[in-house]
Design an enzyme around this catalytic site. Sequence first.
Site, mmCIF file in Angstrom:
data_model
loop_
_atom_site.group_PDB
_atom_site.id
_atom_site.type_symbol
_atom_site.label_atom_id
_atom_site.label_comp_id
_atom_site.label_asym_id
_atom_site.label_seq_id
_atom_site.Cartn_x
_atom_site.Cartn_y
_atom_site.Cartn_z
ATOM 1 N N GLY A 1 40.977 13.362 -11.664
ATOM 2 C CA GLY A 1 39.953 12.441 -12.140
ATOM 3 C C GLY A 1 40.485 11.037 -12.277
ATOM 4 N N PRO A 2 39.590 10.067 -12.489
ATOM 5 C CG PRO A 2 37.613 8.874 -12.306
ATOM 6 C CD PRO A 2 38.137 10.240 -12.573
ATOM 7 N N PRO A 3 41.600 7.359 -13.931
ATOM 8 C CG PRO A 3 43.019 5.634 -13.270
ATOM 9 C CD PRO A 3 41.763 6.335 -12.879
ATOM 10 N N GLY A 4 42.154 7.489 -17.466
ATOM 11 C CA GLY A 4 41.519 7.324 -18.763
ATOM 12 C C GLY A 4 40.425 8.307 -19.085
ATOM 13 C CE LYS B 1 43.969 12.314 -14.558
ATOM 14 N NZ LYS B 1 43.171 11.119 -14.901
ATOM 15 C CG HIS C 1 26.545 -19.124 -10.591
ATOM 16 N ND1 HIS C 1 27.019 -19.226 -9.306
ATOM 17 C CD2 HIS C 1 26.890 -17.877 -11.011
ATOM 18 C CE1 HIS C 1 27.615 -18.097 -8.961
ATOM 19 N NE2 HIS C 1 27.559 -17.263 -9.997
ATOM 20 C CD GLU C 2 26.853 -16.690 -14.907
ATOM 21 O OE1 GLU C 2 26.303 -15.564 -14.844
ATOM 22 O OE2 GLU C 2 27.967 -16.911 -14.405
#
Length: 684
Positions: A236-239, A242, A459-460
């Site tokens: 699985g992805p980090p964090g 696991k 822009h925002e």
Amino acid sequence: MENKNDMFNKTPKSGKPKMFRFNLYWMYGLIFIMLVALYMTNDSSGTKELGWTEFQKLAQENVFDKMTVYNKKNLVEATVKNGKTEQVFGNMDVSKIGVSPKVYVKIPSADKFSDFYDKAVADSHIDTQVRFEEGDDAIWNFLVSFGPIILLIGVWMFLMRRMSGGTGAGPGGVFSVGKAKAQLFDKDNDRKVTFKDVAGLAEAKQEVEEIVSFLKNPEKYTELGGKIPKGALLVGPPGTGKTLLAKAVAGEANVPFFSLSGSDFVEMFVGVGASRVRDLFRQAKEKSPCIVFIDEIDAVGRARGKNANMNSNDERENTLNQLLTEMDGFGSNSGVIILAATNRADILDKALLRAGRFDRQIHVELPDLNERKEIFGVHLRPIKIDESVDAEFLARQTPGFSGADIANVCNEAALIAARNGKKFVQKEDFMNAVDRIVGGLEKRSKITTEEERKCIANHEAGHATLSWLLEHANPLVKVTIVPRGKALGAAWYLPEERQITTREQLQDEMCATLGGRAAEELVLGKISTGASNDLERVTKQAYAMVVYFGMSDKLPNLNYYDSTGQDWGFTKPYSEETAKLIDTEVQKIINEQYDRAKRILSENKEGHSKLAQVLLDREVIYSEDVEHIFGKRAWISRSQEILELQEKANGKNKENADKEAEADATTENVTDTPTEENKTGKIA
């Protein structure tokens, strides 16, 4: 009673005598004995014992340079002058005499020697120096002679102990470099993590809980002919939890638990990795049944023959080969369960992933809405919060966050509240913590000109306008022109946690991302570098649509992605002509969405201008402000749809539970109603 499951019976001790094993402490003792023997049997070459009469004669001839008189021993030690050795030693070989030859003389007493010396000085005018001492201290002489050597040996022993201290293999220094560095946890260790501390991950927990259950009650499974999995790989992805899941296994299983990292096998010395693998499994077999956890196994389990350094005899490959043999070779590892974790399962060797080694691959994915709510519930326990904090609201505000990210949010919120002198952590602190993690540190001290502020605001506002008006764009949460991190402005969205994504959804996301650059060109008549990150994201997304998802008109239904990860970028699965066509298609997709963004902004020019002005005035606006200008969104977000479905399901479950409770209560009332006989005191 004999255990039915032989795999959990420890190997009986062999009747053969144990083989002799060398201990480094014996070497230290041997060196010490040799030093003592050397001192006691010191070579006497260069020394000579003289009689009292012969000594008197030589002393009167001024042969000696200096004398030392030991009063208690009635002994004189005299050093012969240079050039006088022949008178004392005769024709003895010069190499045996030494640099400063000495003679030893037994004297009647110290007083008689003093009388002789005084008379010799008066008669013969000798210039020999005389010193009187009480006695010869053997211990002191030994320390003077061998003290430096003993000191060096002590320093060497200390350094060797320090070098071997982290290996967990006891004394031995460099001799224990091939020992495994695994940390052992057993029932005597103070464990704090259990499955109750692991929120979410229901399916993954069920898989590993089954392994723990098998260790605690093997008969339940073996009676049906089942066998425990030899290994389980957490992917699985980090964090995502696991390693935390492995810690929970260590806390729940009443068996020894060995824990180490994949990089612990790798060393600068050749052959050390394979030696450590052998030693690890030797220790595990001695304590079986047990669990061995290898974190970040991709450090040692990378596919063979595909290493970037192109080394045909890589040390990592030797370590991997030994690991494969130990996990499922001719030898028996009964009762040893391997648990490993990685976020790069695609680069692992196929032989490592096959059944018989890692029988199970447990995927630990990013938590969904309900799992995030559970994770927040765990991390909010030690934090003092007020009634404004709602775990469900926080879970909705953190899509895509891993368990580690959520723990960081809770910690940051507590730090922010403490910094502001609060007694409780409030909802506002959690929102500021999310902003801090997602957008970076707020930098109100950064000075911007009026022209720059106007450019940032437009822009925002362009991003916010398009995300509000496009059906599949991520719902807006907050927009700011206050610099955060490296960005001069930022917009926060609630990403839709989709299981599948359509072409229209990708196009809407790209169009909203290009809204900032389009607004600059339409309103200011010029473009800036502020859109560099937007362009990078859009380019990657368009490239993925063409190369990976087959969403191009001229290259439909094709995928050029190498899922094995073994090409190392040296080859491309398409020709140069196709590469040119890919670039053309990517450019076409981006240009279409850029023109679309400009068209939508032109049609809603008034609303965009109002939004930009509000941003300039207030610096921060929320979705309510955008709704006030453009009206309510015509579409419901996927997250909101899931919440509504969940609320309906919870309502139905509650209604069913109430009906069951009423039915049970009715049954109890009927059962407990007394009969006429009971009322009159008769036995029914």
